[in-house]
Design an enzyme around this catalytic site. Structure first.
Site, mmCIF file in Angstrom:
data_model
loop_
_atom_site.group_PDB
_atom_site.id
_atom_site.type_symbol
_atom_site.label_atom_id
_atom_site.label_comp_id
_atom_site.label_asym_id
_atom_site.label_seq_id
_atom_site.Cartn_x
_atom_site.Cartn_y
_atom_site.Cartn_z
ATOM 1 N N HIS A 49 50.854 44.401 46.556
ATOM 2 C CA HIS A 49 51.867 45.288 47.139
ATOM 3 C C HIS A 49 52.294 44.771 48.506
ATOM 4 O O HIS A 49 51.568 44.021 49.145
ATOM 5 C CB HIS A 49 51.281 46.681 47.413
ATOM 6 C CG HIS A 49 50.669 47.375 46.261
ATOM 7 N ND1 HIS A 49 51.317 48.355 45.561
ATOM 8 C CD2 HIS A 49 49.434 47.265 45.696
ATOM 9 C CE1 HIS A 49 50.522 48.829 44.610
ATOM 10 N NE2 HIS A 49 49.370 48.176 44.664
ATOM 11 N N ASP A 90 57.976 46.026 45.394
ATOM 12 C CA ASP A 90 56.985 45.203 46.090
ATOM 13 C C ASP A 90 56.092 44.453 45.095
ATOM 14 O O ASP A 90 55.844 44.955 44.003
ATOM 15 C CB ASP A 90 56.128 46.066 47.038
ATOM 16 C CG ASP A 90 55.361 47.183 46.330
ATOM 17 O OD1 ASP A 90 55.959 47.878 45.485
ATOM 18 O OD2 ASP A 90 54.160 47.350 46.613
ATOM 19 N N GLU A 98 47.279 45.515 49.589
ATOM 20 C CA GLU A 98 48.513 45.805 50.327
ATOM 21 C C GLU A 98 48.686 44.777 51.440
ATOM 22 O O GLU A 98 47.780 44.559 52.245
ATOM 23 C CB GLU A 98 48.429 47.202 50.970
ATOM 24 C CG GLU A 98 48.430 48.354 49.990
ATOM 25 C CD GLU A 98 49.844 48.812 49.606
ATOM 26 O OE1 GLU A 98 50.827 48.226 50.115
ATOM 27 O OE2 GLU A 98 49.942 49.753 48.798
ATOM 28 N N THR A 102 53.323 46.843 52.222
ATOM 29 C CA THR A 102 53.155 48.188 52.763
ATOM 30 C C THR A 102 54.484 48.855 53.082
ATOM 31 O O THR A 102 54.552 50.088 53.142
ATOM 32 C CB THR A 102 52.351 48.140 54.074
ATOM 33 O OG1 THR A 102 53.049 47.279 54.985
ATOM 34 C CG2 THR A 102 50.939 47.614 53.840
ATOM 35 N N HIS A 104 53.371 45.204 42.050
ATOM 36 C CA HIS A 104 53.713 46.609 41.804
ATOM 37 C C HIS A 104 55.072 46.690 41.101
ATOM 38 O O HIS A 104 55.297 47.532 40.236
ATOM 39 C CB HIS A 104 53.742 47.344 43.154
ATOM 40 C CG HIS A 104 53.544 48.817 43.046
ATOM 41 N ND1 HIS A 104 53.636 49.650 44.134
ATOM 42 C CD2 HIS A 104 53.256 49.618 41.986
ATOM 43 C CE1 HIS A 104 53.422 50.902 43.738
ATOM 44 N NE2 HIS A 104 53.186 50.907 42.450
HETATM 45 ZN ZN LIG Z 1 53.220 49.114 46.032
#
Ligand SMILES: [Zn+2]
Length: 305
Positions: free
Chosen positions: A47, A194, A112, A49, A184
């Protein structure tokens, strides 16, 4: 066999579901729905953030009212914060599906990366984050997202961040049976963008998941790759033969790593892929780690292909 092994300080290793290594800290999050089922996690979800700093994102993911969390967050300087042990389910994927599975939180480790995400260019030519900050031109990538058709602007990931993401994923692959690394954007393509096209997701995935299938790839790494700073000692291909009557092969370089099904026996020939301390990752019919005290290196060269 020894209970501990020498691990170079630049490497990352999972122990008891916690990451060990330099510039790694733990900031616990209450946002978990308990332990993974057996044989899980087997997936990593990457991911960004869309936040303004590592600290602010960790604050959100460790706040009980936020209902979000991830296992790891990686800062722009490469610092890693772990928020949940990797045997606990985190809340990072949301409504998601991938190859017949839904709710990917039940299967995956969430990472993340501190990054502002997609940028817009204003009439003065400045690049702006969604929260109004101006982004320096050197930190802007223009690229087409895999789920979009036009070129747009994205916040660059730093080389340190990419190298540490690779090192972290590699440590996770050594500890768990990771079969899938996804963004993601691939498990929630309607809702999520992302990590986006500024992150080398395909390269990360190809290199980490292909290593098991085609170990020779690891010696062909481009010198310019940002991944290189995360590499361990890669030895040119050497053969070795087993000198113990039976020898355990493990998922990682140490006796605390799980044994791989099937052992190797005295006289079996192995190919050494890399070394870490007194451990060597070898390939035979599979790949895994063995203690080098129980193998003899053979000086003969492999015929070149
Ligand atoms: Zn995400």
């Amino acid at each position: 066999m020894p209970t501990s092994s020498f691990v170079p300080s630049s490497t990352l290793v999972m122990k008891s579901h916690l990451l060990n290594g330099p510039n790694v800290s733990f900031s616990p999050s209450p946002n978990s729905s308990g332990s993974f089922d057996e044989d899980l996690p087997d997936t990593i979800v990457i991911h960004f953030t869309a936040g303004s700093s590592l600290a602010s994102s960790v604050d959100v993911m460790t706040n009980p009212d936020s209902n979000v969390s991830a296992h790891f967050a990686i800062g722009r300087n490469g610092d890693i914060v772990q928020m949940l042990p990797t045997n606990k389910i985190a809340w990072h994927a949301g409504k998601s599906s991938y190859k017949g599975r839904t709710n990917l939180n039940r299967y995956s480790i969430g990472i993340e990366l501190d990054n502002a995400g997609q940028l817009t260019q204003n009439s003065r030519g400045e690049f702006k984050t969604w929260f109004g900050k101006t982004c320096h031109q050197d930190d802007v990538v223009e690229a087409v997202h895999r789920n979009q058709t036009a070129k747009t602007y994205w916040h660059k990931f730093t080389d340190e961040q990419i190298a540490r993401t690779y090192a972290l994923c590699k440590a996770l692959c050594q500890r768990y049976h990771i079969k899938v690394i996804v963004g993601h954007e691939e498990i929630a393509p309607v809702r999520k963008i992302d990590p986006g096209p500024a992150f080398p997701l395909d390269e990360l995935r190809a290199r980490l998941l292909n290593i098991k299938i085609e170990p020779a790839r690891e010696t062909k790494i481009s010198a310019k790759s940002a991944f290189n700073s995360a590499e361990r000692e890669v030895v040119s291909k050497k053969r070795a033969s087993v000198n113990a009557s039976t020898l355990n092969v493990r998922l990682g370089p140490g006796t605390d790593f799980e044994k791989i099904q099937g052992e190797v026996n005295k006289g079996d020939k192995l190919t050494i892929i890399e070394k870490q301390g007194e451990w060597a990752r070898v390939s035979y019919t599979a790949t895994g780690w063995v203690n080098t005290r129980y193998i003899n290196e053979v000086s003969e060269k492999l015929p070149s292909k």
